[in-house]
Design a protein around this motif. Sequence first.
Motif, mmCIF file in Angstrom:
data_model
loop_
_atom_site.group_PDB
_atom_site.id
_atom_site.type_symbol
_atom_site.label_atom_id
_atom_site.label_comp_id
_atom_site.label_asym_id
_atom_site.label_seq_id
_atom_site.Cartn_x
_atom_site.Cartn_y
_atom_site.Cartn_z
ATOM 1 N N ALA A 70 0.558 -1.191 0.107
ATOM 2 C CA ALA A 70 0.081 -0.400 -0.465
ATOM 3 C C ALA A 70 0.601 0.868 -0.230
ATOM 4 O O ALA A 70 1.817 1.776 0.781
ATOM 5 N N PRO A 71 0.526 2.215 -0.636
ATOM 6 C CA PRO A 71 1.430 3.325 -1.032
ATOM 7 C C PRO A 71 0.944 4.175 0.464
ATOM 8 O O PRO A 71 0.189 4.035 1.466
ATOM 9 N N TRP A 72 2.486 4.991 0.883
ATOM 10 C CA TRP A 72 1.419 5.955 1.987
ATOM 11 C C TRP A 72 1.637 7.379 1.351
ATOM 12 O O TRP A 72 1.458 7.836 0.585
ATOM 13 N N ARG A 73 0.491 7.895 2.618
ATOM 14 C CA ARG A 73 -0.783 8.897 2.218
ATOM 15 C C ARG A 73 -0.084 9.977 2.362
ATOM 16 O O ARG A 73 0.643 9.633 3.360
ATOM 17 N N PHE A 74 -0.018 11.391 2.019
ATOM 18 C CA PHE A 74 0.313 12.670 2.459
ATOM 19 C C PHE A 74 -0.282 13.780 1.999
ATOM 20 O O PHE A 74 -1.407 13.709 0.827
ATOM 21 N N LEU A 75 -1.164 15.149 2.145
ATOM 22 C CA LEU A 75 -0.607 16.718 1.234
ATOM 23 C C LEU A 75 0.425 17.136 1.075
ATOM 24 O O LEU A 75 0.935 17.251 2.184
ATOM 25 N N GLN A 76 -0.278 17.622 0.046
ATOM 26 C CA GLN A 76 1.610 19.156 -0.087
ATOM 27 C C GLN A 76 0.777 20.038 0.868
ATOM 28 O O GLN A 76 -0.519 20.241 -0.013
#
Length: 160
Positions: free
Chosen positions: A61-67
């Motif tokens: 699973a990818p790691w999720r982030f916010l710019q």
Amino acid sequence: MSRPNEHPRDPRLMVKRVGTVRYIVCAAPSYLAAHGEPKTVDDLEQHDCVRRVSHDPAGFAPWRFLQPETGKPFERHDEGTLSCDSPDAMVDIGLSGSGLVQLHTYMAEPHIKSDKLVEVLRPFSVDGPPISVLFPSAKHLAPKVRAFIDFVTQVLNERP
């Protein structure tokens, strides 16, 4: 609890959104003392990121982030020496100091409060899936069901 955007199949059931979790990156103080703290998501290339095994063909699973500058979510696949498919194991790996972990807030908060985990990359944390509960019609809602819904709502929304 239902999955995001899932509606009950039984029209007699009600759905109440009780909160939204966030994806946050954490590590044990011992890991940060040995490896330093990442300041940007690009710094993750220099760290041991514990990967979560995905049940889709991608493998992990990818790691999720916010710019922070644009407010747009994005995903990354960073390497790590460990991987697991259990949320509890992910927490345990983080607590052991073996690497950085990305957790839902409700999983990490007790350990952050007790100083066993430290949140890093806070400006990049992003909302995860909404959490909803299904229950019979609100007309005849048992007091203990109402108490449970209120409790879950409080727990999921108490993060500063």
